[in-house]
Design a protein around this motif. Structure first.
Motif, mmCIF file in Angstrom:
data_model
loop_
_atom_site.group_PDB
_atom_site.id
_atom_site.type_symbol
_atom_site.label_atom_id
_atom_site.label_comp_id
_atom_site.label_asym_id
_atom_site.label_seq_id
_atom_site.Cartn_x
_atom_site.Cartn_y
_atom_site.Cartn_z
ATOM 1 N N TYR A 6 0.924 -1.200 0.101
ATOM 2 C CA TYR A 6 -0.005 0.206 -0.075
ATOM 3 C C TYR A 6 0.920 1.122 0.117
ATOM 4 O O TYR A 6 2.316 1.023 0.161
ATOM 5 C CB TYR A 6 -0.921 -0.110 1.180
ATOM 6 C CG TYR A 6 -0.236 0.244 2.591
ATOM 7 C CD1 TYR A 6 -0.785 1.527 3.288
ATOM 8 C CD2 TYR A 6 0.644 -0.490 3.168
ATOM 9 C CE1 TYR A 6 -0.187 1.800 4.525
ATOM 10 C CE2 TYR A 6 1.144 -0.002 4.237
ATOM 11 C CZ TYR A 6 0.700 1.060 4.888
ATOM 12 O OH TYR A 6 1.344 1.442 6.248
ATOM 13 N N ASP A 7 0.109 2.431 0.006
ATOM 14 C CA ASP A 7 0.876 3.763 -0.393
ATOM 15 C C ASP A 7 1.678 4.379 0.840
ATOM 16 O O ASP A 7 2.266 5.282 0.962
ATOM 17 C CB ASP A 7 0.319 4.716 -0.965
ATOM 18 C CG ASP A 7 -0.893 5.207 -0.267
ATOM 19 O OD1 ASP A 7 -1.130 4.314 0.761
ATOM 20 O OD2 ASP A 7 -2.013 6.095 -0.711
ATOM 21 N N GLY A 8 1.347 3.689 2.176
ATOM 22 C CA GLY A 8 2.079 4.011 3.353
ATOM 23 C C GLY A 8 1.181 5.079 4.148
ATOM 24 O O GLY A 8 1.845 5.649 5.234
ATOM 25 N N THR A 9 0.112 5.507 3.536
ATOM 26 C CA THR A 9 -0.996 6.353 4.299
ATOM 27 C C THR A 9 -1.869 5.553 5.008
ATOM 28 O O THR A 9 -2.035 4.297 5.184
ATOM 29 C CB THR A 9 -1.647 7.371 3.234
ATOM 30 O OG1 THR A 9 -2.557 6.301 2.502
ATOM 31 C CG2 THR A 9 -0.787 8.017 2.378
ATOM 32 N N TYR A 10 -2.336 6.418 6.102
ATOM 33 C CA TYR A 10 -3.558 5.794 6.951
ATOM 34 C C TYR A 10 -4.763 5.428 6.226
ATOM 35 O O TYR A 10 -5.092 4.398 6.407
ATOM 36 C CB TYR A 10 -3.944 6.630 8.199
ATOM 37 C CG TYR A 10 -4.679 6.452 9.140
ATOM 38 C CD1 TYR A 10 -4.377 5.049 9.766
ATOM 39 C CD2 TYR A 10 -5.863 7.062 9.484
ATOM 40 C CE1 TYR A 10 -5.173 4.773 10.997
ATOM 41 C CE2 TYR A 10 -6.726 6.472 10.300
ATOM 42 C CZ TYR A 10 -6.240 5.497 11.269
ATOM 43 O OH TYR A 10 -7.041 5.140 12.230
ATOM 44 N N LEU A 14 -6.265 1.451 5.823
ATOM 45 C CA LEU A 14 -7.780 1.354 6.116
ATOM 46 C C LEU A 14 -8.349 0.722 4.846
ATOM 47 O O LEU A 14 -9.116 -0.310 4.787
ATOM 48 C CB LEU A 14 -8.600 2.591 6.297
ATOM 49 C CG LEU A 14 -8.089 3.426 7.639
ATOM 50 C CD1 LEU A 14 -8.650 4.723 7.782
ATOM 51 C CD2 LEU A 14 -8.947 2.672 8.659
ATOM 52 N N THR A 15 -7.889 1.133 3.764
ATOM 53 C CA THR A 15 -8.524 0.277 2.317
ATOM 54 C C THR A 15 -7.949 -0.852 2.556
ATOM 55 O O THR A 15 -8.742 -1.869 1.938
ATOM 56 C CB THR A 15 -7.985 1.191 0.856
ATOM 57 O OG1 THR A 15 -8.175 2.753 1.384
ATOM 58 C CG2 THR A 15 -8.391 0.570 0.140
ATOM 59 N N GLU A 51 -11.048 6.056 -0.827
ATOM 60 C CA GLU A 51 -11.929 6.868 0.186
ATOM 61 C C GLU A 51 -13.182 6.210 0.853
ATOM 62 O O GLU A 51 -13.242 6.150 1.936
ATOM 63 C CB GLU A 51 -12.072 8.188 0.018
ATOM 64 C CG GLU A 51 -12.546 9.430 1.124
ATOM 65 C CD GLU A 51 -12.613 10.549 0.648
ATOM 66 O OE1 GLU A 51 -13.372 11.320 1.378
ATOM 67 O OE2 GLU A 51 -12.142 11.148 -0.335
ATOM 68 N N SER A 52 -13.873 5.729 -0.180
ATOM 69 C CA SER A 52 -15.156 4.968 0.391
ATOM 70 C C SER A 52 -14.785 3.909 1.233
ATOM 71 O O SER A 52 -15.621 3.494 2.000
ATOM 72 C CB SER A 52 -16.176 4.727 -0.787
ATOM 73 O OG SER A 52 -15.420 3.850 -1.924
ATOM 74 N N ASN A 55 -13.348 4.927 4.541
ATOM 75 C CA ASN A 55 -14.367 5.572 5.432
ATOM 76 C C ASN A 55 -15.383 4.174 5.963
ATOM 77 O O ASN A 55 -15.939 4.300 7.098
ATOM 78 C CB ASN A 55 -15.429 6.416 4.570
ATOM 79 C CG ASN A 55 -14.399 7.756 4.327
ATOM 80 O OD1 ASN A 55 -13.569 7.926 5.270
ATOM 81 N ND2 ASN A 55 -14.866 8.691 3.496
ATOM 82 N N ARG A 56 -15.658 3.330 5.210
ATOM 83 C CA ARG A 56 -16.454 2.034 5.823
ATOM 84 C C ARG A 56 -15.788 1.348 6.762
ATOM 85 O O ARG A 56 -16.417 1.043 7.780
ATOM 86 C CB ARG A 56 -16.847 0.948 4.689
ATOM 87 C CG ARG A 56 -17.890 1.867 3.462
ATOM 88 C CD ARG A 56 -18.115 0.846 2.687
ATOM 89 N NE ARG A 56 -18.644 -0.235 3.043
ATOM 90 C CZ ARG A 56 -19.015 -1.516 2.301
ATOM 91 N NH1 ARG A 56 -18.989 -1.700 0.778
ATOM 92 N NH2 ARG A 56 -19.701 -2.653 2.853
ATOM 93 N N VAL A 57 -14.481 1.278 6.784
ATOM 94 C CA VAL A 57 -13.682 0.476 7.864
ATOM 95 C C VAL A 57 -13.735 1.713 9.153
ATOM 96 O O VAL A 57 -13.911 1.036 10.256
ATOM 97 C CB VAL A 57 -12.151 0.377 7.686
ATOM 98 C CG1 VAL A 57 -11.580 -0.018 8.721
ATOM 99 C CG2 VAL A 57 -12.194 -0.633 6.427
ATOM 100 N N LEU A 58 -13.507 2.853 8.862
ATOM 101 C CA LEU A 58 -13.508 3.911 10.101
ATOM 102 C C LEU A 58 -14.981 3.918 10.498
ATOM 103 O O LEU A 58 -14.844 3.866 11.941
ATOM 104 C CB LEU A 58 -13.344 5.110 9.580
ATOM 105 C CG LEU A 58 -11.848 5.312 9.002
ATOM 106 C CD1 LEU A 58 -11.589 6.817 8.380
ATOM 107 C CD2 LEU A 58 -10.859 5.483 10.464
ATOM 108 N N SER A 59 -15.970 3.647 9.816
ATOM 109 C CA SER A 59 -17.315 3.822 10.289
ATOM 110 C C SER A 59 -17.693 2.597 11.281
ATOM 111 O O SER A 59 -18.148 2.821 12.450
ATOM 112 C CB SER A 59 -18.260 3.825 9.243
ATOM 113 O OG SER A 59 -19.590 3.794 9.923
#
Length: 261
Positions: A6-10, A14-15, A51-52, A55-59
């Motif tokens: 992955y790209d190393g971002t938070y 999550l994705t 992003e979608s 956000n689903r994981v964050l939710s």
């Protein structure tokens, strides 16, 4: 074994969590940006940050965690602790598989390991708020160089924005090769080729305001004279101000010109 690239971002992490569930991937190892050559017999799964999905994981996590626990996950990500992505994945799986809050379930190794990583980041951010030393350039930009153990720039940004709202400043992390710049209105993330000799006397003479050397020496003088020699305790001093920070602290850098005389 599946290597998640992955790209190393938070948001990228999550994705990745979403896709691990989506594709039922197991025996996970994370890699940033490119596959690790050390894992010759693993299969690779490349993650494109979405992003979608993030956000689903964050939710899902937000519903099962307190506000403090939810924020702790991001702080743990910034810790740069070895295998932190795997620790966070195990923690997230534990959270999502339980019907009750698991933040105090220290019988689970992932909960305990995540707590330690979060504390490390919080401690490092607190130190950076105290140890940042700005220098004024000829074009009236205050800049500071740091090299923290954790990626704390996102956490200390608001502190400096509020404290130094009336001046332009740049704080640059040499370890991660990016900085935050404040232009009197907004902050932005920047990447640049930074001079590794930015603390040298010659470099300071070239770029710094004419009064900068005077104020640095004034600060050293103050620091020296507030010390009480008879109460000096280096063990305690090093606990609060470890040596790894000294090369960017004005009071710990000798005046080279003065010593030469």
């Amino acid at each position: 074994m599946t290597q998640i690239i992955y790209d190393g971002t938070y948001e990228g992490w999550l994705t990745a969590v979403f896709e691990i569930y989506e594709y039922k991937l197991e025996d996970i190892v994370f890699a940033k940006n490119e596959a690790s050559a050390a894992l010759l017999f693993s299969t690779s799964h490349h993650v494109i940050t979405d992003e979608s999905k993030a956000n689903r994981v964050l939710s899902g996590l937000k519903k099962r965690l307190s506000a403090e626990g939810f924020a702790a996950l991001y702080k743990a990500f910034l810790s740069d602790v070895n295998e932190i992505e795997e620790i966070m994945l195990r923690f997230a799986k534990h959270v999502l598989s339980s019907s009750k809050n698991v933040e105090e379930d220290f019988s689970n190794n992932a909960v305990w390991d995540l707590r330690k990583a979060t504390r490390l980041t919080r401690k490092e951010a607190h130190r950076m708020e105290a140890f940042v030393r700005f220098k004024l350039t000829k074009d009236e930009l205050y800049y500071a160089i740091i090299e923290p153990d954790c990626d704390v720039l996102p956490l200390i940004e608001n502190h400096f924005k509020k404290r130094y709202a009336d001046q332009r400043w740049l704080i640059y992390d040499t370890k991660r090769k990016y900085g935050i710049y404040y232009d009197l209105e907004n902050t932005s993330t920047i990447q640049l080729q930074f001079n590794p000799g930015a603390s040298s006397s010659k470099f300071l003479t070239e770029i710094c305001d004419e009064q900068e050397e005077f104020f640095q020496e004034l600060w050293r003088h103050y620091f020296t004279h507030v010390n009480i020699e008879s109460r000096k305790n280096m063990k305690v001093h090093l606990q609060h101000m470890p040596k790894r920070y000294w090369k960017y602290l004005t009071e710990k850098i000798p005046n080279i010109k003065k010593e030469a005389r």
